[in-house]
Scaffold this motif. Sequence first.
Motif, PDB file in Angstrom:
ATOM      1  N   TYR A 226       0.685  -1.124   0.126  1.00  0.00           N
ATOM      2  CA  TYR A 226      -0.022  -0.173   0.062  1.00  0.00           C
ATOM      3  C   TYR A 226       0.839   1.254   0.079  1.00  0.00           C
ATOM      4  O   TYR A 226       2.087   1.225   0.251  1.00  0.00           O
ATOM      5  CB  TYR A 226      -0.853  -0.140   1.305  1.00  0.00           C
ATOM      6  CG  TYR A 226      -0.139   0.254   2.500  1.00  0.00           C
ATOM      7  CD1 TYR A 226      -0.090   1.373   3.040  1.00  0.00           C
ATOM      8  CD2 TYR A 226       0.246  -0.770   3.263  1.00  0.00           C
ATOM      9  CE1 TYR A 226       0.546   1.806   4.256  1.00  0.00           C
ATOM     10  CE2 TYR A 226       0.748  -0.627   4.470  1.00  0.00           C
ATOM     11  CZ  TYR A 226       1.006   0.605   5.030  1.00  0.00           C
ATOM     12  OH  TYR A 226       1.803   0.834   6.105  1.00  0.00           O
ATOM     13  N   SER A 227       0.321   2.258  -0.440  1.00  0.00           N
ATOM     14  CA  SER A 227       0.977   3.536  -0.368  1.00  0.00           C
ATOM     15  C   SER A 227       0.503   4.209   0.935  1.00  0.00           C
ATOM     16  O   SER A 227      -0.688   4.605   0.944  1.00  0.00           O
ATOM     17  CB  SER A 227       0.572   4.546  -1.472  1.00  0.00           C
ATOM     18  OG  SER A 227       1.377   5.803  -1.506  1.00  0.00           O
ATOM     19  N   ILE A 228       1.313   4.667   1.657  1.00  0.00           N
ATOM     20  CA  ILE A 228       0.912   5.446   3.054  1.00  0.00           C
ATOM     21  C   ILE A 228       0.211   6.895   2.459  1.00  0.00           C
ATOM     22  O   ILE A 228      -0.806   7.457   3.379  1.00  0.00           O
ATOM     23  CB  ILE A 228       2.194   5.857   3.679  1.00  0.00           C
ATOM     24  CG1 ILE A 228       1.603   6.102   5.150  1.00  0.00           C
ATOM     25  CG2 ILE A 228       3.008   6.702   3.309  1.00  0.00           C
ATOM     26  CD1 ILE A 228       2.896   6.157   6.232  1.00  0.00           C
ATOM     27  N   ASP A 229       0.500   7.324   1.268  1.00  0.00           N
ATOM     28  CA  ASP A 229      -0.320   8.608   0.915  1.00  0.00           C
ATOM     29  C   ASP A 229      -1.732   8.438   0.595  1.00  0.00           C
ATOM     30  O   ASP A 229      -2.580   9.375   0.619  1.00  0.00           O
ATOM     31  CB  ASP A 229       0.558   9.232  -0.121  1.00  0.00           C
ATOM     32  CG  ASP A 229       1.855   9.507  -0.173  1.00  0.00           C
ATOM     33  OD1 ASP A 229       2.086   9.843   0.982  1.00  0.00           O
ATOM     34  OD2 ASP A 229       2.883   9.326  -0.948  1.00  0.00           O
ATOM     35  N   GLU A 230      -2.140   7.033   0.638  1.00  0.00           N
ATOM     36  CA  GLU A 230      -3.640   6.906   0.345  1.00  0.00           C
ATOM     37  C   GLU A 230      -4.517   6.978   1.474  1.00  0.00           C
ATOM     38  O   GLU A 230      -5.813   7.245   1.648  1.00  0.00           O
ATOM     39  CB  GLU A 230      -3.708   5.338   0.137  1.00  0.00           C
ATOM     40  CG  GLU A 230      -3.278   5.018  -1.340  1.00  0.00           C
ATOM     41  CD  GLU A 230      -3.459   3.213  -1.385  1.00  0.00           C
ATOM     42  OE1 GLU A 230      -4.356   2.932  -1.546  1.00  0.00           O
ATOM     43  OE2 GLU A 230      -2.365   2.675  -1.676  1.00  0.00           O
TER      44      GLU A 230
END
Length: 161
Positions: free
Chosen positions: A70-74
């Motif tokens: 996953y992207s932490i920015d999501e």
Amino acid sequence: MTTYSYQVFADYFQVVVMDEVSEEDFASLWTGENSEEWMIAIGNSTLGLGTLRNADVLLNVHVEPHEPAYSIDEFDHVIEASIHLPSGDLAIMGGSESLSVARRIKVPPGSYRLLYAVSGIETIQSEYEPAEDVYSLFIWPAKQKKTTLVKHWKASRIQKS
């Protein structure tokens, strides 16, 4: 991966996720040092997932075969933790709902790692008004590990337990 989506009444600003045979008192789990700050209360086989609204919220539960990428920015807020599911019968319910009306997901019994992630926090105007906040729980089989605050929705509050 299998995804389940539920509208859950987050009474008392929480959604309860537990093994169906757990006898833990989920109300007492909120007494931990970082529980409210981190928006999660953790027992051995019970979780209290904190929410920012005392209303119906969207909870997406993702059952994964392994740790998800996953992207932490999501997300606005991210916690990694563990739970033990001795029966494999995962029950999901609002803070004041009874186990008899819980939504259920069947998984193999055992230890799981989880990622609790919240997005859409900026859409919340008040705790009772509709908003676009989404609460996501990713679970996968794994050994128990320490709980970690990965990202706090108030960036200045990051600390490790």
